[in-house]
Design an enzyme around this catalytic site. Structure first.
Site, PDB file in Angstrom:
ATOM      1  CB  CYS A 116      -0.944   0.022   1.188  1.00  0.00           C
ATOM      2  SG  CYS A 116      -1.966  -1.438   1.282  1.00  0.00           S
ATOM      3  CG  HIS A 256      -3.231   3.331   2.462  1.00  0.00           C
ATOM      4  ND1 HIS A 256      -3.682   3.105   1.176  1.00  0.00           N
ATOM      5  CD2 HIS A 256      -3.305   2.139   3.103  1.00  0.00           C
ATOM      6  CE1 HIS A 256      -4.002   1.837   1.054  1.00  0.00           C
ATOM      7  NE2 HIS A 256      -3.782   1.227   2.200  1.00  0.00           N
ATOM      8  CG  ASN A 286      -6.479  -1.066   1.548  1.00  0.00           C
ATOM      9  OD1 ASN A 286      -5.816  -0.587   0.626  1.00  0.00           O
ATOM     10  ND2 ASN A 286      -5.921  -1.622   2.606  1.00  0.00           N
TER      11      ASN A 286
HETATM   12  N1  ACO Z   1     -18.012  -9.199   9.507  1.00  0.00           N
HETATM   13  C1  ACO Z   1     -18.366  -9.569  10.743  1.00  0.00           C
HETATM   14  N2  ACO Z   1     -17.476  -9.875  11.696  1.00  0.00           N
HETATM   15  C2  ACO Z   1     -16.170  -9.821  11.366  1.00  0.00           C
HETATM   16  C3  ACO Z   1     -15.745  -9.468  10.072  1.00  0.00           C
HETATM   17  C4  ACO Z   1     -16.732  -9.146   9.125  1.00  0.00           C
HETATM   18  N3  ACO Z   1     -16.427  -8.792   7.873  1.00  0.00           N
HETATM   19  N4  ACO Z   1     -14.399  -9.488  10.046  1.00  0.00           N
HETATM   20  C5  ACO Z   1     -13.991  -9.867  11.257  1.00  0.00           C
HETATM   21  N5  ACO Z   1     -15.066 -10.081  12.053  1.00  0.00           N
HETATM   22  C6  ACO Z   1     -15.102 -10.531  13.446  1.00  0.00           C
HETATM   23  C7  ACO Z   1     -13.863 -11.302  13.817  1.00  0.00           C
HETATM   24  O1  ACO Z   1     -13.980 -12.640  13.393  1.00  0.00           O
HETATM   25  C8  ACO Z   1     -13.873 -11.165  15.324  1.00  0.00           C
HETATM   26  O2  ACO Z   1     -14.776 -12.084  15.835  1.00  0.00           O
HETATM   27  P1  ACO Z   1     -14.382 -12.944  17.156  1.00  0.00           P
HETATM   28  O3  ACO Z   1     -14.171 -11.914  18.213  1.00  0.00           O
HETATM   29  O4  ACO Z   1     -15.558 -13.810  17.329  1.00  0.00           O
HETATM   30  O5  ACO Z   1     -13.118 -13.647  16.765  1.00  0.00           O
HETATM   31  C9  ACO Z   1     -14.462  -9.773  15.531  1.00  0.00           C
HETATM   32  O6  ACO Z   1     -15.112  -9.414  14.308  1.00  0.00           O
HETATM   33  C10 ACO Z   1     -13.439  -8.723  15.848  1.00  0.00           C
HETATM   34  O7  ACO Z   1     -12.326  -8.905  14.987  1.00  0.00           O
HETATM   35  P2  ACO Z   1     -11.146  -7.902  14.952  1.00  0.00           P
HETATM   36  O8  ACO Z   1     -10.058  -8.434  14.096  1.00  0.00           O
HETATM   37  O9  ACO Z   1     -10.807  -7.468  16.349  1.00  0.00           O
HETATM   38  O10 ACO Z   1     -11.847  -6.689  14.226  1.00  0.00           O
HETATM   39  P3  ACO Z   1     -11.276  -5.282  14.059  1.00  0.00           P
HETATM   40  O11 ACO Z   1     -12.118  -4.333  14.742  1.00  0.00           O
HETATM   41  O12 ACO Z   1      -9.795  -5.252  14.348  1.00  0.00           O
HETATM   42  O13 ACO Z   1     -11.438  -5.054  12.486  1.00  0.00           O
HETATM   43  C11 ACO Z   1     -10.131  -5.089  10.501  1.00  0.00           C
HETATM   44  C12 ACO Z   1     -10.827  -5.929  11.565  1.00  0.00           C
HETATM   45  C13 ACO Z   1     -11.172  -4.271   9.795  1.00  0.00           C
HETATM   46  C14 ACO Z   1      -9.475  -6.031   9.501  1.00  0.00           C
HETATM   47  C15 ACO Z   1      -9.088  -4.176  11.160  1.00  0.00           C
HETATM   48  O14 ACO Z   1      -8.304  -4.912  12.056  1.00  0.00           O
HETATM   49  C16 ACO Z   1      -8.216  -3.470  10.188  1.00  0.00           C
HETATM   50  O15 ACO Z   1      -8.650  -2.622   9.439  1.00  0.00           O
HETATM   51  N6  ACO Z   1      -6.894  -3.750  10.212  1.00  0.00           N
HETATM   52  C17 ACO Z   1      -5.955  -3.078   9.339  1.00  0.00           C
HETATM   53  C18 ACO Z   1      -5.944  -3.714   8.003  1.00  0.00           C
HETATM   54  C19 ACO Z   1      -5.145  -2.862   7.037  1.00  0.00           C
HETATM   55  O16 ACO Z   1      -5.081  -1.670   7.189  1.00  0.00           O
HETATM   56  N7  ACO Z   1      -4.497  -3.437   6.062  1.00  0.00           N
HETATM   57  C20 ACO Z   1      -3.783  -2.512   5.182  1.00  0.00           C
HETATM   58  C21 ACO Z   1      -2.726  -3.055   4.543  1.00  0.00           C
HETATM   59  S1  ACO Z   1      -3.250  -3.883   3.107  1.00  0.00           S
HETATM   60  C22 ACO Z   1      -1.890  -4.099   2.067  1.00  0.00           C
HETATM   61  O17 ACO Z   1      -0.817  -3.647   2.328  1.00  0.00           O
HETATM   62  C23 ACO Z   1      -2.115  -4.905   0.809  1.00  0.00           C
END
Ligand code: ACO
Length: 335
Positions: A116, A256, A286
């Site tokens: 990214c 980003h 993203n």
């Molecule tokens: N729908 C419903 N529930 C979900 C979903 C979804 N789409 N995705 C995850 N959950 C659940 C998880 O399974 C978890 O359930 P559990 O507690 O029963 O295990 C719960 O939601 C909480 O999960 P978290 O991982 O804590 O959710 P979080 O609030 O952290 O959000 C997310 C997840 C959106 C992926 C976040 O962590 C994030 O944005 N991280 C950064 C990702 C990023 O920026 N990547 C960029 C680089 S990409 C590149 O370089 C190619």
């Protein structure tokens, strides 16, 4: 002129696939809700390519629009850099395919992989090369078809990515304008947090690798999130310091577009008001290296960026990598 060359953006373009995939569409294929995706990520919909469209197809259209915007012909380009994690093929490079497609017969061409942060890496390299006098007109393109490497059965990743391409032409600009500073960095120790494990020389493609779904993005979202919030603030402060400015000088921030909560936390840390921040995440998700490039094109074409604005670009991604830049904006094509 003071004898030193200054480099800046003299034209931009972008390309987004027509097909829109909404959060509701995801409700039908994984255990998720529109409400969860919107509140946890800020995304409402994203663009997805069809089966016949590859990354170079989007990159080519973005590049042609940037050339038109800069009022240049393809023959005037002497270097093409494509930042992508979703190349058409392992090789030749997507940059060489774009070179052929647009007829940039006088250009060298290579791909750059910094996830990214890719467009910011490309901008930083192009800035240095123009300043050094090695190249005069460089096309920097961030282009991705992430839908091709996303596991549509993994709700943790499939809802956050989208497809698109953005391009910018970098050339010499008058003193006081253009790129004031850039900053790029990496921390390979945490590379495992965000990876496509198979298809390279470590785990070559095999029936086994396909069965184990190792050709898809694997991400530790929580850890990437923590890293992102810290590095967005740090990289913005560092790049401002490099050109003798402070966060009070920021007129506009283009971050980003990974997650609205990451952007909000970084903006809070930088103590800048939300109306100085560009967000298109809700429409596109993203798009990795394409996100910042498309945001620059949109803000430029909409007239959001004003002549003389100090614009900060900042991004982070798999690698792990990060990059930032400070631009003194001037309406493109009017130098
Ligand atoms: N729908 C419903 N529930 C979900 C979903 C979804 N789409 N995705 C995850 N959950 C659940 C998880 O399974 C978890 O359930 P559990 O507690 O029963 O295990 C719960 O939601 C909480 O999960 P978290 O991982 O804590 O959710 P979080 O609030 O952290 O959000 C997310 C997840 C959106 C992926 C976040 O962590 C994030 O944005 N991280 C950064 C990702 C990023 O920026 N990547 C960029 C680089 S990409 C590149 O370089 C190619």
């Amino acid at each position: 002129m003071n004898g030193h060359r200054n480099a800046g953006i003299i034209g931009t373009g972008s390309c987004l696939p027509d097909k829109v995939m909404t959060n509701k569409d995801f409700e039908k294929i994984v255990d998720t809700t529109d409400e969860w995706i919107r509140t946890r990520t800020g995304i409402s919909e994203r663009r997805i390519t069809d089966g016949n469209t590859a990354t170079s197809d989007l990159a080519t259209i973005a590049a042609l629009k940037a050339l038109e915007n800069a009022d240049l012909s393809p023959e005037e380009i002497d270097l093409i850099i494509v930042a992508t994690v979703t190349p058409d093929v392992m090789f030749p490079s997507t940059a060489c395919i774009v070179q052929k497609n647009i007829g940039a017969v006088n250009a060298a061409a290579f791909d750059l992989e910094a996830a990214c942060a890719g467009f910011l890496y490309g901008l930083s390299i192009a800035d240095s090369l123009v300043k050094a006098g090695s190249f005069r007109k460089i096309l920097v393109i961030g282009a991705e078809t992430l839908s091709k490497i996303v596991d549509f059965s993994d709700r943790n990743t499939c809802v956050i990515f989208g497809d698109g391409a953005g391009a910018a032409v970098i050339s010499e600009v008058p003193e006081g304008y253009g790129v004031l500073s850039t900053y790029i960095g990496a921390d390979g120790r945490d590379g495992h947090l965000l990876t496509v494990p198979a298809g390279g020389s470590r785990i070559p493609s095999s029936i086994e690798s396909v069965k184990k779904r190792l050709h898809y993005i694997k991400m530790d979202g929580k850890e990437v999130f923590k890293f992102a919030v810290k590095i967005m603030g740090d990289a913005a402060e560092k790049v401002l310091e490099k050109c003798g400015l402070t966060k009070e000088d920021i007129d506009y921030l283009i971050p980003h577009q990974a997650n609205i909560r990451i952007i909000d936390a970084s903006v809070k840390r930088l103590k800048i008001s939300n109306d100085k921040v560009y967000i298109n995440l809700e429409r596109y998700g993203n798009m990795s290296s394409a996100s910042v490039a498309i945001a620059i094109d949109e803000t430029s074409r909409k007239g959001i960026l004003k002549d003389g604005d100090t614009v900060v670009l900042v991004g982070f991604g798999g690698g792990l990598t990060w990059g930032s830049a400070v631009l003194k904006w001037k309406s493109i094509g009017r130098y």
